[in-house]
Design a protein around this motif. Structure first.
Motif, mmCIF file in Angstrom:
data_model
loop_
_atom_site.group_PDB
_atom_site.id
_atom_site.type_symbol
_atom_site.label_atom_id
_atom_site.label_comp_id
_atom_site.label_asym_id
_atom_site.label_seq_id
_atom_site.Cartn_x
_atom_site.Cartn_y
_atom_site.Cartn_z
ATOM 1 N N HIS A 65 29.111 43.617 36.065
ATOM 2 C CA HIS A 65 30.487 44.058 36.417
ATOM 3 C C HIS A 65 31.145 45.753 35.711
ATOM 4 O O HIS A 65 31.157 45.430 35.011
ATOM 5 C CB HIS A 65 31.476 43.308 35.131
ATOM 6 C CG HIS A 65 33.302 42.582 35.640
ATOM 7 N ND1 HIS A 65 34.176 42.126 35.821
ATOM 8 C CD2 HIS A 65 34.396 43.510 34.906
ATOM 9 C CE1 HIS A 65 34.724 42.621 36.879
ATOM 10 N NE2 HIS A 65 35.595 43.957 35.917
ATOM 11 N N HIS A 67 32.878 48.823 37.598
ATOM 12 C CA HIS A 67 33.879 49.613 38.076
ATOM 13 C C HIS A 67 34.097 51.229 37.985
ATOM 14 O O HIS A 67 34.611 51.894 38.340
ATOM 15 C CB HIS A 67 35.811 49.823 37.449
ATOM 16 C CG HIS A 67 36.484 48.476 37.043
ATOM 17 N ND1 HIS A 67 36.748 47.995 38.235
ATOM 18 C CD2 HIS A 67 36.580 47.583 36.188
ATOM 19 C CE1 HIS A 67 36.863 46.361 37.871
ATOM 20 N NE2 HIS A 67 36.874 46.484 36.609
ATOM 21 N N CYS A 94 36.965 43.030 39.810
ATOM 22 C CA CYS A 94 38.923 42.826 40.030
ATOM 23 C C CYS A 94 39.539 43.190 40.972
ATOM 24 O O CYS A 94 40.498 43.423 41.087
ATOM 25 C CB CYS A 94 39.546 43.468 38.626
ATOM 26 S SG CYS A 94 37.965 43.331 37.483
ATOM 27 N N HIS A 225 38.743 38.029 38.072
ATOM 28 C CA HIS A 225 39.757 38.544 36.425
ATOM 29 C C HIS A 225 41.300 37.626 36.610
ATOM 30 O O HIS A 225 41.747 37.993 37.494
ATOM 31 C CB HIS A 225 39.926 40.099 36.964
ATOM 32 C CG HIS A 225 41.321 40.212 35.399
ATOM 33 N ND1 HIS A 225 40.676 42.081 34.984
ATOM 34 C CD2 HIS A 225 41.896 40.068 34.950
ATOM 35 C CE1 HIS A 225 41.830 41.711 33.638
ATOM 36 N NE2 HIS A 225 42.364 40.551 33.621
ATOM 37 N N HIS A 255 34.361 39.451 32.331
ATOM 38 C CA HIS A 255 34.622 39.612 31.585
ATOM 39 C C HIS A 255 36.016 38.545 30.925
ATOM 40 O O HIS A 255 36.977 38.936 29.551
ATOM 41 C CB HIS A 255 35.867 41.272 30.918
ATOM 42 C CG HIS A 255 36.595 40.952 31.856
ATOM 43 N ND1 HIS A 255 37.918 40.253 32.270
ATOM 44 C CD2 HIS A 255 37.044 42.436 32.944
ATOM 45 C CE1 HIS A 255 38.860 40.780 33.133
ATOM 46 N NE2 HIS A 255 38.196 41.290 33.620
ATOM 47 N N ASP A 418 32.364 45.898 32.226
ATOM 48 C CA ASP A 418 33.752 45.782 32.361
ATOM 49 C C ASP A 418 33.784 48.023 31.866
ATOM 50 O O ASP A 418 34.883 48.130 32.260
ATOM 51 C CB ASP A 418 34.594 45.376 31.779
ATOM 52 C CG ASP A 418 35.921 45.584 32.474
ATOM 53 O OD1 ASP A 418 35.953 46.467 33.122
ATOM 54 O OD2 ASP A 418 37.187 44.875 31.474
HETATM 55 ZN ZN LIG Z 1 39.147 43.064 35.522
#
Ligand SMILES: [Zn+2]
Length: 536
Positions: A65, A67, A94, A225, A255, A418
């Motif tokens: 996970h 970003h 997400c 998410h 998460h 995350d």
């Molecule tokens: Zn998220």
């Protein structure tokens, strides 16, 4: 002289990623792959030998996970992750991926990415339209680690209908489905949603179902998410499970956590819901980051109605005293429908400013700032949001350690950071730089929550199997030579909420496709990562 191996790792304890106990053997690497695993391989057969006596050798870690979508365009090496032993980075989570982008809505897409990824990127300038365009761009930049892409629902929605807060028309839904299908054809491993973020949260379950069916046709995964990780979490899990069941694809809960003091302990129920679904044949899994705090925009602590109309509107409204009074009342009475009340869940002392133009506020809680400035904690929040809009980022202490370890011990939980990139400077959440060594230091060595073999399984083979990546996640002949060589007695995260950009200690080598990407806490500059593309 032509030697059999480019690199030989001698004398290490091998934890192969399956959960099996360690065994001692040497590993010969050639052409970026594991050529041989055997006792006493001849050093003379290798160009270079690494001694791994008393060290543990494992498959490279898979961050399920991240970003880092935009960050990778700016720093393709992604040093924070490499230094933790991450050799494969799952992006597009997400609901947020850089592409696809449509010409009609490229401006909305650029501002969405600027907010969600903390950095301005213009799809027009980058000349990115299709999902594949982004992957090619990234490939040309030579990433430091392997990248495993998901296509984001918010992104697909913006491409088809902008940021509109309504259901899609028939034509728009058709266009969204076509975008998902094309992304899957071009290499996406699945579809992600971020159902607390606009515009993903404007979608009905039915809309997501339609899109998940498309991803399922290509044997992709659905990651989410969820709409709630607090008061309404059971309903949110039920929605995710329904999508998995009706769209016929694996579901992955991102998460996983239980937010808010009054919900602590409920991970017993959330895990039970998933276990029962698994028994009925729904392939559900989850990931987790090992911290009591989450991270989001300060504005996210305000009820959704306050944020309607976007930053230009709400920053202005929040200057008005009587409007502020109304908002306080809504928060105190907890009366906004379907809203996760983060102030109730964390308290003012549990909300800590991590990114702000006010240097003096960084690292302090809203309660502490209120005392310092002699104003109410609500006014601290209103002033900051009015002034900095979505630029003010917070760390929220809302989880209970007992839930964290219960979720961690669960057999289908894997590890994902995350991490929100700080672009090397911003004070972000320490999970960006500490997640994986923290599991091995704090939760394996210090607390014994997991055995080391189980922890490694959750970072490697389980993740590879879940996301459908072949040839990774296990130390096995013929598999890619993604590896971490570390000292289990000293491995430790050093990133803290105060100093979140500190790299870990105890990792001797990180190998990506056979090349040494990091050594003793420093990146080597090797860029041997590959952009992975899903195939059916
Ligand atoms: Zn998220």
């Amino acid at each position: 002289m032509n030697r059999e191996f480019d690199l030989l790792i001698k004398g290490g304890r091998l934890i192969d990623g399956t959960g099996n106990p360690y065994f001692k053997a040497d590993i010969g690497i050639s052409g970026g792959r594991i050529g041989r695993i055997a006792k006493d391989l001849d050093p003379a057969a290798a160009e270079r030998v690494i001694r791994a006596d008393n060290l543990t050798v494992t498959p490279g870690f898979i961050d399920t996970h991240s970003h880092d979508d935009v960050y990778l365009l700016i720093n393709p090496r992604c040093d924070e992750k490499i230094l933790q032993g991450v050799t494969t980075n799952v992006i597009g989570n997400c609901g947020i991926s850089v592409s696809p982008v449509s010409k009609a809505h490229s401006a909305e897409m650029s501002s969405f990415l600027a907010v969600m990824c903390g950095q301005k990127v213009s799809a027009d300038e980058l000349n990115i339209q299709t999902f594949g365009d982004y992957l090619s761009k990234l490939e040309a930049l030579r990433p430091g680690m392997n990248v495993l892409p998901l296509v984001g629902h918010s992104t697909v929605r913006i491409a088809a209908m902008g940021a509109a807060n309504r259901a899609p028309s028939g034509t728009e839904l058709k266009e969204m489905k076509a975008h998902v299908a094309r992304a899957m054809e071009e290499g996406a491993f699945g579809l992600s949603t971020g159902l607390i973020y606009a515009p993903s949260n404007y979608a009905s379950t039915e809309e997501i179902l339609e899109l998940a069916k498309v991803a399922g046709r290509f044997h992709g995964i659905y990651t989410t998410h969820m709409r709630s990780e607090g008061d309404a979490e059971p309903a949110a899990i039920a929605e995710a499970l329904r999508i998995g069941r009706e769209a016929g694809l694996p579901v992955h809960i991102s998460h996983h956590k239980v937010l808010g003091k009054e919900n602590w302990g409920k991970s017993v129920d959330t895990l039970k819901m998933m276990a029962e679904a698994r028994d009925r044949g729904v392939e559900v899994t989850c990931d987790q980051y090992p911290y009591r705090a989450g991270s989001t925009f300060l504005a996210a602590v305000l009820p959704p109605a306050v944020l309607a109309g976007g930053p230009a509107v709400f920053t202005d409204k929040l200057k008005d005293k009587s409007f502020r009074a109304q908002v306080v009342e809504t928060i105190e009475k907890d009366s906004a429908p379907g809203w996760e009340n983060l102030i109730k869940g964390a308290g003012f002392d549990g909300i800590v400013i991590s990114v702000s133009r006010h240097e003096a506020y960084v690292g302090k809680s809203v309660a502490a700032i209120a005392k310092m400035e002699k104003k109410s904690p609500y006014d601290v929040i209103f002033d900051l949001v009015a002034e900095e809009s979505l630029g003010c980022i917070i760390i929220l202490f809302m989880m209970d350690e007992a839930d964290i370890t219960r979720i961690m011990r669960n057999s289908w939980t894997m590890i994902g950071s995350d991490g929100i990139p700080g672009f090397g400077v911003k004070k972000v959440h320490p999970r960006m730089s500490g997640t994986f060594p923290r599991i091995l230091g704090r939760y394996v060595r210090e607390q014994g929550v997991l055995t080391i073999e189980e922890a490694i399984r959750k970072m490697t083979s389980l993740s590879a199997q879940t996301f459908g990546v072949r040839g990774k996640g296990i130390l096995k002949e013929g598999f890619d030579a993604d590896m971490v060589i570390f000292d289990p007695a000293t491995i430790q995260d050093r990133a803290t909420y105060e100093e979140p950009n500190k790299g870990p200690v105890g990792i001797r080598y990180v190998l990506v496709n056979g090349a040494i990407a990091a050594q003793d806490g420093k990146v080597t500059g090797a860029t041997s990562g590959k952009v992975l593309r899903h195939s059916m």
